[in-house]
Design a protein around this motif. Structure first.
Motif, PDB file in Angstrom:
ATOM      1  N   THR A   1      37.915  48.195  23.017  1.00 43.95           N
ATOM      2  CA  THR A   1      38.353  47.817  24.354  1.00 43.95           C
ATOM      3  C   THR A   1      39.240  46.598  24.175  1.00 43.95           C
ATOM      4  OG1 THR A   1      36.254  48.557  25.310  1.00 43.95           O
ATOM      5  CG2 THR A   1      37.617  47.095  26.664  1.00 43.95           C
ATOM      6  N   ILE A   2      40.406  46.615  24.777  1.00 51.30           N
ATOM      7  CA  ILE A   2      41.260  45.428  24.700  1.00 51.30           C
ATOM      8  C   ILE A   2      41.491  44.915  26.103  1.00 51.30           C
ATOM      9  CG2 ILE A   2      43.346  46.904  24.503  1.00 51.30           C
ATOM     10  CD1 ILE A   2      44.536  44.494  22.843  1.00 51.30           C
ATOM     11  N   ARG A   3      41.199  43.625  26.280  1.00 53.97           N
ATOM     12  CA  ARG A   3      41.332  43.060  27.609  1.00 53.97           C
ATOM     13  C   ARG A   3      42.500  42.075  27.628  1.00 53.97           C
ATOM     14  NH1 ARG A   3      40.581  39.565  31.593  1.00 53.97           N
ATOM     15  NH2 ARG A   3      39.316  40.134  33.401  1.00 53.97           N
ATOM     16  N   PRO A   4      43.596  42.427  28.313  1.00 49.79           N
ATOM     17  CA  PRO A   4      44.736  41.510  28.380  1.00 49.79           C
ATOM     18  C   PRO A   4      44.480  40.378  29.382  1.00 49.79           C
ATOM     19  CG  PRO A   4      45.196  43.493  29.653  1.00 49.79           C
ATOM     20  CD  PRO A   4      43.851  43.697  29.004  1.00 49.79           C
ATOM     21  N   PHE A   5      45.380  39.415  29.410  1.00 54.70           N
ATOM     22  CA  PHE A   5      45.329  38.277  30.349  1.00 54.70           C
ATOM     23  C   PHE A   5      43.992  37.551  30.292  1.00 54.70           C
ATOM     24  CE2 PHE A   5      48.342  41.380  32.304  1.00 54.70           C
ATOM     25  CZ  PHE A   5      49.495  40.661  31.995  1.00 54.70           C
ATOM     26  N   SER A   6      43.434  37.459  29.093  1.00 53.44           N
ATOM     27  CA  SER A   6      42.125  36.840  28.912  1.00 53.44           C
ATOM     28  C   SER A   6      42.279  35.543  28.117  1.00 53.44           C
ATOM     29  CB  SER A   6      41.193  37.792  28.164  1.00 53.44           C
ATOM     30  OG  SER A   6      41.117  39.025  28.837  1.00 53.44           O
ATOM     31  N   ILE A   7      42.234  34.439  28.817  1.00 55.69           N
ATOM     32  CA  ILE A   7      42.360  33.145  28.160  1.00 55.69           C
ATOM     33  C   ILE A   7      40.976  32.667  27.775  1.00 55.69           C
ATOM     34  CG2 ILE A   7      43.052  30.746  28.485  1.00 55.69           C
ATOM     35  CD1 ILE A   7      45.174  31.811  30.418  1.00 55.69           C
ATOM     36  N   VAL A   8      40.737  32.570  26.496  1.00 59.62           N
ATOM     37  CA  VAL A   8      39.398  32.174  26.063  1.00 59.62           C
ATOM     38  C   VAL A   8      39.222  30.675  26.281  1.00 59.62           C
ATOM     39  CG1 VAL A   8      37.842  31.964  24.111  1.00 59.62           C
ATOM     40  CG2 VAL A   8      39.156  34.063  24.451  1.00 59.62           C
ATOM     41  N   GLN A   9      38.196  30.374  27.054  1.00 60.50           N
ATOM     42  CA  GLN A   9      37.900  28.976  27.345  1.00 60.50           C
ATOM     43  C   GLN A   9      37.018  28.402  26.246  1.00 60.50           C
ATOM     44  OE1 GLN A   9      34.847  27.507  28.628  1.00 60.50           O
ATOM     45  NE2 GLN A   9      35.772  25.541  29.204  1.00 60.50           N
ATOM     46  N   SER A  10      35.998  29.170  25.837  1.00 61.95           N
ATOM     47  CA  SER A  10      35.108  28.678  24.786  1.00 61.95           C
ATOM     48  C   SER A  10      34.252  29.805  24.227  1.00 61.95           C
ATOM     49  CB  SER A  10      34.183  27.568  25.326  1.00 61.95           C
ATOM     50  OG  SER A  10      33.424  28.056  26.416  1.00 61.95           O
TER      51      SER A  10
ATOM     52  N   ASP B   1      40.478  34.709  33.581  1.00 65.57           N
ATOM     53  CA  ASP B   1      41.491  35.742  33.766  1.00 65.57           C
ATOM     54  C   ASP B   1      42.805  35.061  34.158  1.00 65.57           C
ATOM     55  OD1 ASP B   1      43.186  37.654  35.348  1.00 65.57           O
ATOM     56  OD2 ASP B   1      41.624  39.034  34.665  1.00 65.57           O
ATOM     57  N   ALA B   2      43.834  35.271  33.360  1.00 67.52           N
ATOM     58  CA  ALA B   2      45.093  34.555  33.557  1.00 67.52           C
ATOM     59  C   ALA B   2      45.748  34.880  34.888  1.00 67.52           C
ATOM     60  CB  ALA B   2      46.061  34.881  32.427  1.00 67.52           C
ATOM     61  N   GLU B   3      45.423  36.049  35.437  1.00 68.05           N
ATOM     62  CA  GLU B   3      46.057  36.449  36.696  1.00 68.05           C
ATOM     63  C   GLU B   3      45.245  36.066  37.922  1.00 68.05           C
ATOM     64  OE1 GLU B   3      48.773  40.215  35.668  1.00 68.05           O
ATOM     65  OE2 GLU B   3      46.633  40.645  35.588  1.00 68.05           O
ATOM     66  N   THR B   4      43.894  36.173  37.805  1.00 69.99           N
ATOM     67  CA  THR B   4      43.058  35.914  38.990  1.00 69.99           C
ATOM     68  C   THR B   4      42.325  34.575  38.913  1.00 69.99           C
ATOM     69  OG1 THR B   4      41.094  36.903  37.990  1.00 69.99           O
ATOM     70  CG2 THR B   4      42.609  38.401  39.129  1.00 69.99           C
ATOM     71  N   ASN B   5      42.397  33.911  37.762  1.00 72.54           N
ATOM     72  CA  ASN B   5      41.666  32.658  37.508  1.00 72.54           C
ATOM     73  C   ASN B   5      40.152  32.820  37.524  1.00 72.54           C
ATOM     74  OD1 ASN B   5      43.930  31.084  37.057  1.00 72.54           O
ATOM     75  ND2 ASN B   5      44.157  30.594  39.229  1.00 72.54           N
ATOM     76  N   GLU B   6      39.686  34.051  37.524  1.00 72.83           N
ATOM     77  CA  GLU B   6      38.247  34.334  37.529  1.00 72.83           C
ATOM     78  C   GLU B   6      37.636  33.932  36.182  1.00 72.83           C
ATOM     79  OE1 GLU B   6      35.545  38.397  38.278  1.00 72.83           O
ATOM     80  OE2 GLU B   6      37.712  38.513  38.027  1.00 72.83           O
ATOM     81  N   ASP B   7      36.428  33.345  36.226  1.00 78.31           N
ATOM     82  CA  ASP B   7      35.682  33.044  34.994  1.00 78.31           C
ATOM     83  C   ASP B   7      34.751  34.214  34.687  1.00 78.31           C
ATOM     84  OD1 ASP B   7      36.644  30.386  34.564  1.00 78.31           O
ATOM     85  OD2 ASP B   7      35.404  29.741  36.252  1.00 78.31           O
ATOM     86  N   ILE B   8      34.801  34.675  33.456  1.00 75.05           N
ATOM     87  CA  ILE B   8      33.949  35.813  33.067  1.00 75.05           C
ATOM     88  C   ILE B   8      33.335  35.513  31.701  1.00 75.05           C
ATOM     89  CG2 ILE B   8      33.858  38.317  32.690  1.00 75.05           C
ATOM     90  CD1 ILE B   8      36.559  38.483  34.183  1.00 75.05           C
ATOM     91  N   GLU B   9      32.100  35.960  31.490  1.00 76.20           N
ATOM     92  CA  GLU B   9      31.462  35.812  30.182  1.00 76.20           C
ATOM     93  C   GLU B   9      31.212  37.183  29.566  1.00 76.20           C
ATOM     94  OE1 GLU B   9      27.981  33.362  30.359  1.00 76.20           O
ATOM     95  OE2 GLU B   9      29.110  31.614  31.105  1.00 76.20           O
TER      96      GLU B   9
END
Lengths: 197, 566
Positions: free
Chosen positions: B260-269, B286-294
């Protein structure tokens, strides 16, 4: 690529003062003028005529098309309008003015109003006086590039515009978008003109 | 090979997470997927699907409105990277946005980034060389930096493994300082290069000249086409003829059904669990929605590119790791290296006016290291060494010719003069004080701390560069090249785009971040196999070594996972 980058770079380096048009050039511009058949984005009509005449003298029509045939002047106007920043554009304007002021001082008229023999003399002197581009490696000049001046810069841009035009690139130079292989030692006679790409 | 699974919504738990999809991330994804692990690749930028997303691959200059020129807005967007001279309208979309992703230069440093699926594997130079024990033993022998925890014999089978899949063309020379790869047929030298090669090898004992060893296919290989000699590589190759993640490793990973490849995913930590004593997942924005996801996984490969990888580790703070994940040694962020760049010589070659070539060969010549390889070649001016890249072509600058008019115009339609150049790449020592730090004063578009880069070349690199230029001038003059001009553009680090170090491998957890299998010493389910892991810099291009280290680390990871050691 080299030439374009070097030109942009030297555009900032070369020093030239902003010249006001003199009364003489204003008077002379009124006589015997053909109107431009294209609408410049950046150049004034007189600037466009100056540049068109310069590129036509540098790269005239022979048994192959010349710079004007492939609209190099029109492309150069577009490049200056859309890729130069305000400072670069202003600098180009002042350099054309300085070039014309120099013509007036030495020959009594702006470039487009000079006789053919005077114009040739102006270009010969410009060739001798203008700086040279440093050689480059991988698209970037090596060493410290000295200012190259208006004429050499314009000439370089004209050659770039000429070589990258579709007519010259596909029909005059040797064009091979997908060579498919590398032939390392091919006789020039089997290729002809330089490769366009 | 279309249809990547980019739907990471339905599942937040994976066997493995790979951060980044460039050269090393792509390899990690391929190896882990092929070994049966459900793998999530987190990519900061957009999806770039092989061929489909190469919009400029077939454009001639006249097909582009400004024929390569950039608008002031484009120049502003790439206001740092533009110094490289590499960016034009044909590749602009593959270079990161410097305005959205700022960094601070304590001293001048060019940080080139490719924020998309495939990363800089779309833009790299494709020069691929094995390292040797001259490199892996260097630190131990001269005392700079710490000892590598591996030797050539540890990585040799993995070089062979990745070369067989990637496809490396080149000529075997049998040199101990530059071991031969498992080669596809070499590209050819042109007649001027052959001439200069024979002169150099005759006049300078111990020096060789060969065609560059490159990740370009010279024959069809594993379903990919051979090089068509267009030299439009960095626009993306429709033939898949050079190695990129997009053309090579990610399709292989995808074919397993485990990717699975997830684009627009800025790794915070990276999330570290103090109780469990290991990393449990990754936190993204998420680079587009600014949503935080783990997302959670059993093992995590951090392959975000050298400096970004370390940035993520430094930003991964926990009770156990107050100064960044894996930073018990205090070495995280330190020992940053690059190769010196654009120092050498060039000139004109006479006597081949009737010769030309066909094809735009995306490769040049290589002169392997010949100093400090044994007692006889030992220099008293510097440690380590350098190699040269270069080549001959017909060029010249027609604008410089003092002429104009009909005859002149007809003359410049003919092939220009032959020119030859060589430019050195020198090894950079691992200096503790060459470092990156987190900058909480300058935040990126997503509110994340950015990097401050504080690095410079020092006396040893300057001495190497001096020798590079002197030797280059000497070799060119001795082989009959005319108008020889030595040059040193004195580039600060970064221009070589070989950022190495900042999370180095080592034997001792007190002085290094990673162990001999690229595991964080104190968090063994976290692996770093990109440039960050490098303990020294060699003088040869590093990407092949990242590939081999990655495949080796992935093999170890899965083996350890099966033994329930992670």
């Amino acid at each position: 690529m080299d030439r374009r980058k070097a030109l942009q770079k030297t555009g900032l380096l070369a020093g030239a003062t902003l010249m006001m048009p003199t009364m003489l050039s204003i008077l002379q511009s009124c006589k015997e003028e053909k109107r431009l058949d294209w609408q410049p984005e950046f150049f004034t009509e007189d600037e466009a005529k100056t540049v068109s005449l310069l590129v036509d003298m540098i790269l005239p029509r022979t048994d192959t098309p010349g710079a004007l045939d492939v609209k190099s002047d029109i492309f150069m106007d577009k490049v200056i309008a859309r890729t130069y920043d305000a400072e670069g554009r202003e600098h180009m304007r002042s350099e054309i003015a300085a070039f014309n002021a120099d013509c007036e001082e030495k020959y009594g008229a702006v470039f487009i109003d000079l006789s053919e023999s005077d114009r040739i003399a102006v270009l010969k002197k410009a060739e001798a006086d203008s700086g040279k581009f440093n050689p480059g490696v991988w698209g970037t000049a090596v060493g410290e590039q000295e200012p190259i001046g208006f004429y050499r810069g314009l000439k370089s841009m004209a050659i770039w515009a000429f070589f990258t035009s579709e007519e010259i690139g596909e029909n005059v130079l040797s064009y091979d978008p997908i060579p498919g292989n590398y032939e390392p030692c091919k006789p020039v006679s089997e290729v002809g003109n330089r490769w366009s790409l | 090979m279309a249809n990547f699974n980019i739907d990471a919504k339905k599942d937040v738990t994976y066997d493995a997470i790979v951060i980044g999809s460039g050269i090393s991330g792509g390899w990690a994804a391929k190896e882990l997927c092929e070994k049966g692990l459900k793998t999530l690749v987190l990519e900061r930028g957009k999806i770039v699907e092989h061929v489909v997303d190469y919009p400029t691959m077939n454009l001639d200059p006249w097909d582009m409105e400004l024929r390569g020129g950039l608008t002031p807005e484009q120049k502003e967007k790439h206001y740092k990277a533009i110094r490289s001279g590499w960016i034009g309208t044909d590749t602009e979309h593959f270079w990161a946005d410097d305005e959205a992703n700022p960094y601070t230069e304590e001293k001048p440093f060019l940080w080139l980034r490719g924020h998309q699926m495939g990363g800089k594997s779309l833009l790299w130079g494709k020069q691929t060389y094995r390292w040797s024990d001259l490199d892996f033993e260097a630190n131990a022998k001269d005392g700079h930096g710490v000892d590598w925890p591996i030797r050539y014999k540890d990585i040799e089978p993995w070089y062979t493994y990745v070369e067989k899949f990637a496809g490396i063309s080149g000529e075997a020379l049998g040199l101990p300082q530059l071991p031969d790869s498992h080669f596809l047929p070499p590209m050819e030298l042109n007649c001027v290069e052959k001439h200069i090669k024979s002169r150099i090898e005759k006049q300078f004992k111990g020096r060789n000249m060969t065609i560059g060893r490159v990740a370009h296919l010279t024959q069809p290989h594993n379903g990919r086409g051979q090089c068509q000699y267009r030299n439009r590589c960095s626009r993306g190759c429709p033939f898949g003829a050079y190695f990129s993640s997009n053309s090579t490793t990610l399709p292989a990973a995808n074919a397993t059904g485990n990717l699975t490849i997830r684009p627009f995913s800025i790794v915070q930590s990276v999330i570290y669990d103090d109780q469990k004593g290991k990393a449990t997942g990754v936190r993204i924005i998420d680079a587009e929605t600014n949503e935080d996801i783990e997302y959670s996984a059993k093992i995590i490969f951090v392959n975000a590119s050298a400096l970004s990888t370390t940035q993520i580790l430094m930003n991964s703070k926990s009770n156990r790791f107050e100064n960044g994940l894996g930073n018990d040694s205090g070495e995280l962020g330190h020992n940053l290296m690059d190769h010196t760049y654009r120092v050498g010589a060039l000139g004109k070659v006479e006597g081949f006016d009737d010769k030309y070539y066909k094809g735009r060969r995306p490769n040049g010549i290589y002169i392997p290291r010949y100093v400090n390889i044994d007692e006889a070649s030992k220099s008293d001016k510097f440690v380590r060494g350098f190699g040269y890249q270069g080549g001959a072509h017909r060029g010249g600058n027609a604008a410089n010719t003092e002429s104009f008019g009909a005859e002149y115009k007809d003359s410049i339609l003919k092939p220009g003069p032959w020119e030859f150049f060589i430019t050195g790449f020198a090894e950079c020592l691992p200096y503790h004080e060459n470092k990156i730090t987190l900058n909480t004063d300058v935040l990126d578009k997503w509110g994340q701390p950015t990097l401050t880069i504080d690095a410079e070349f020092k006396e040893n690199e300057k001495a190497l560069n001096k020798q590079i230029q002197e030797d280059a001038v000497e070799m060119l003059e001795a082989t009959g090249v005319k108008d020889v001009l030595g040059f040193d553009n004195e580039h600060p680090p970064g221009y070589g785009v070989h950022e190495m170090g900042t999370a180095r491998m080592g034997r001792d957890p007190k002085t290094s971040v990673l162990n001999g299998f690229n595991q964080v010493h104190a968090a063994k389910n976290v692996f770093v196999t990109d440039g960050a892991c490098m303990t020294s810099s060699s003088c040869v291009n590093p990407s092949l070594t990242y590939m081999a280290l990655t495949a080796r680390a992935a093999d170890h990871a899965v083996s350890e996972l099966k033994k329930q050691n992670l």
